[in-house]
Scaffold this active site. Structure first.
Site, PDB file in Angstrom:
ATOM      1  N   ASP A 118      38.900  31.274  57.114  1.00  0.00           N
ATOM      2  CA  ASP A 118      38.502  31.331  55.706  1.00  0.00           C
ATOM      3  C   ASP A 118      38.427  29.894  55.169  1.00  0.00           C
ATOM      4  O   ASP A 118      37.755  29.060  55.771  1.00  0.00           O
ATOM      5  CB  ASP A 118      39.477  32.205  54.914  1.00  0.00           C
ATOM      6  CG  ASP A 118      38.966  32.553  53.521  1.00  0.00           C
ATOM      7  OD1 ASP A 118      38.089  33.434  53.407  1.00  0.00           O
ATOM      8  OD2 ASP A 118      39.420  31.930  52.551  1.00  0.00           O
ATOM      9  N   TYR A 158      37.108  28.021  45.235  1.00  0.00           N
ATOM     10  CA  TYR A 158      35.681  28.269  45.050  1.00  0.00           C
ATOM     11  C   TYR A 158      34.953  27.299  44.130  1.00  0.00           C
ATOM     12  O   TYR A 158      33.753  27.403  43.981  1.00  0.00           O
ATOM     13  CB  TYR A 158      35.483  29.707  44.586  1.00  0.00           C
ATOM     14  CG  TYR A 158      35.858  30.670  45.689  1.00  0.00           C
ATOM     15  CD1 TYR A 158      35.039  30.810  46.806  1.00  0.00           C
ATOM     16  CD2 TYR A 158      37.051  31.352  45.662  1.00  0.00           C
ATOM     17  CE1 TYR A 158      35.394  31.642  47.852  1.00  0.00           C
ATOM     18  CE2 TYR A 158      37.411  32.200  46.712  1.00  0.00           C
ATOM     19  CZ  TYR A 158      36.580  32.335  47.789  1.00  0.00           C
ATOM     20  OH  TYR A 158      36.931  33.157  48.831  1.00  0.00           O
ATOM     21  N   HIS A 213      39.036  39.788  59.149  1.00  0.00           N
ATOM     22  CA  HIS A 213      38.982  38.427  58.640  1.00  0.00           C
ATOM     23  C   HIS A 213      40.314  37.696  58.764  1.00  0.00           C
ATOM     24  O   HIS A 213      40.357  36.480  58.847  1.00  0.00           O
ATOM     25  CB  HIS A 213      38.551  38.489  57.173  1.00  0.00           C
ATOM     26  CG  HIS A 213      38.233  37.173  56.562  1.00  0.00           C
ATOM     27  ND1 HIS A 213      37.217  36.363  57.019  1.00  0.00           N
ATOM     28  CD2 HIS A 213      38.800  36.507  55.517  1.00  0.00           C
ATOM     29  CE1 HIS A 213      37.156  35.260  56.274  1.00  0.00           C
ATOM     30  NE2 HIS A 213      38.117  35.321  55.373  1.00  0.00           N
TER      31      HIS A 213
END
Length: 380
Positions: A176, A309, A358
């Site tokens: 990630d 982000y 994930h």
């Protein structure tokens, strides 16, 4: 200066959490009460009840405190990390970096096998000294002191952290956000990083692709592009919120433990594999809740969203290749495509797996450990 650190949450903080959970006000269920509209009320209510009556933070706190932890300040930012030395004197230093909505909790099941392989049926030659930092703004490394938290800046800070610890040659691993940060450590310290290992890949494929480009892809690659398209259509909303209004989101998540729980559990259900299976059937309730507790107890939902982000580079922008050997372990949920990753990474090992999600270290710890060991054997 590097200082020892120990997690010691005041009982008053835990009492406050208990009160908030006891006074939870759940929303009315939308028609169908299914995952199609978000986390189902019926499912979350049961998890909240377990959090309130069955979960033991003190046990989780003791498990985390069993490993040496430290803090230091780099580039004006408080850095928190675990530093676990292997009993094997020739162990290779290895930095593990988590992602969002994860934490250092992701790696608890791989610490033993990586640092002491002999105790887990492995070979002494595969041992690692581990450095496991909390991303800036996450957990006990929060909040952030300033702006500009791009992955390349974190990479430079991680390189300085390894320098402070006296490690001249070392490897890096992550998934990630950690999968994006790890190659940046190599770019910042290419003479010191012997190898980069990622689960999920160092980068995502460019999107969208034109029809002519799509026709050149294999069926597996076309499936991954198709799932990227589905993600952009059905799941991108959380990125839009976290990358544009992290402060506004933080009010709800920092004030409501159930709000924080739902926000994180939405992704654990979507990103574990298979997606149709409830997350607690893949990862234990206690581990899921300990990860949520890291966010709740430190009040870092906003800063973690901001760091995760609010990136300056565009999706698909090609970066300089460090030349450092790089491995990618791509589990069934993930979507990386080798031909695009190779534009900016020296891929020497690529492994596609037909299972797993994930969160590799949480879902498939034995698989991850095996792949990490095999990759670094030729680089020690």
């Amino acid at each position: 200066m590097i200082k020892p650190f120990r997690i010691d949450i005041p009982q008053s903080t835990l009492d406050d959490l208990a009160t908030r959970l006891a006074n939870t006000r759940l929303p009315a269920a939308l028609p169908g009460d299914s995952w199609d509209t978000g986390v189902p009320v019926s499912w979350l209510a049961e998890l909240v009840e377990y959090w309130r009556t069955g979960y033991d933070w003190r046990a989780a706190e003791a498990e985390l405190n069993a490993y040496p932890q430290f803090t230091t300040t780099i580039d004006g930012q408080l850095i928190h990390f675990l530093h676990i030395k292997s009993p094997e004197p020739n162990a290779l230093p290895l930095m593990l970096t988590h992602g969002w909505p994860g934490s250092i909790v992701e790696f608890l099941d791989v610490i033993g096998p990586l640092t002491d392989p002999v105790a887990y049926g492995g070979q002494a030659a595969d041992a690692f000294h581990l450095v496991i930092p909390s991303l800036p703004g996450f957990g006990f490394a929060g909040p952030v002191a300033d702006s500009g938290w791009s992955t390349d800046r974190v990479g430079r800070i991680w390189a300085e952290l390894m320098n402070r610890l006296g490690y001249d040659q070392y490897g890096v691993q992550g998934g990630d956000i950690g999968g994006a940060v790890s190659p940046e450590v190599a770019r910042a310290a290419k003479d010191h990083v012997v190898g980069v290992h990622t689960n999920g890949g160092p980068s995502l494929p460019p999107f969208p692709l034109d029809d002519d480009e799509l026709k050149t892809l294999t069926p597996l690659e076309q499936d991954r592009i198709g799932r990227v398209a589905t993600f952009m259509r059905e799941e991108f909303g959380y990125i839009s919120i976290q990358s544009t209004r992290p402060q506004t989101l933080a009010y709800g998540l920092v004030d409501s433990p159930v709000g924080q729980l739902a926000w994180i559990m939405d992704k654990f259900r979507a990103w574990t594999h298979p997606a149709e299976t409830l997350p607690e059937a893949i990862i234990s309730k206690d581990r899921l809740l300990t990860n949520v507790m890291i966010y709740w107890l430190t009040g870092t939902a906003g800063t973690a969203a901001y760091v995760g982000y609010a990136q300056q580079s565009a999706w698909g922008a090609i970066k300089e290749n460090s030349g450092v050997p790089t491995a990618a372990l791509i589990l069934a949920h993930d979507v990386a495509i080798r031909r695009y990753v190779e534009r900016e990474n020296t891929i020497t090992r690529w492994t596609d797996v037909d299972h797993g999600g994930h969160f590799a270290a949480l879902e498939e710890p034995e698989l991850l450990v095996t792949d990490v060991r095999e990759f670094f054997r030729t680089l020690r």
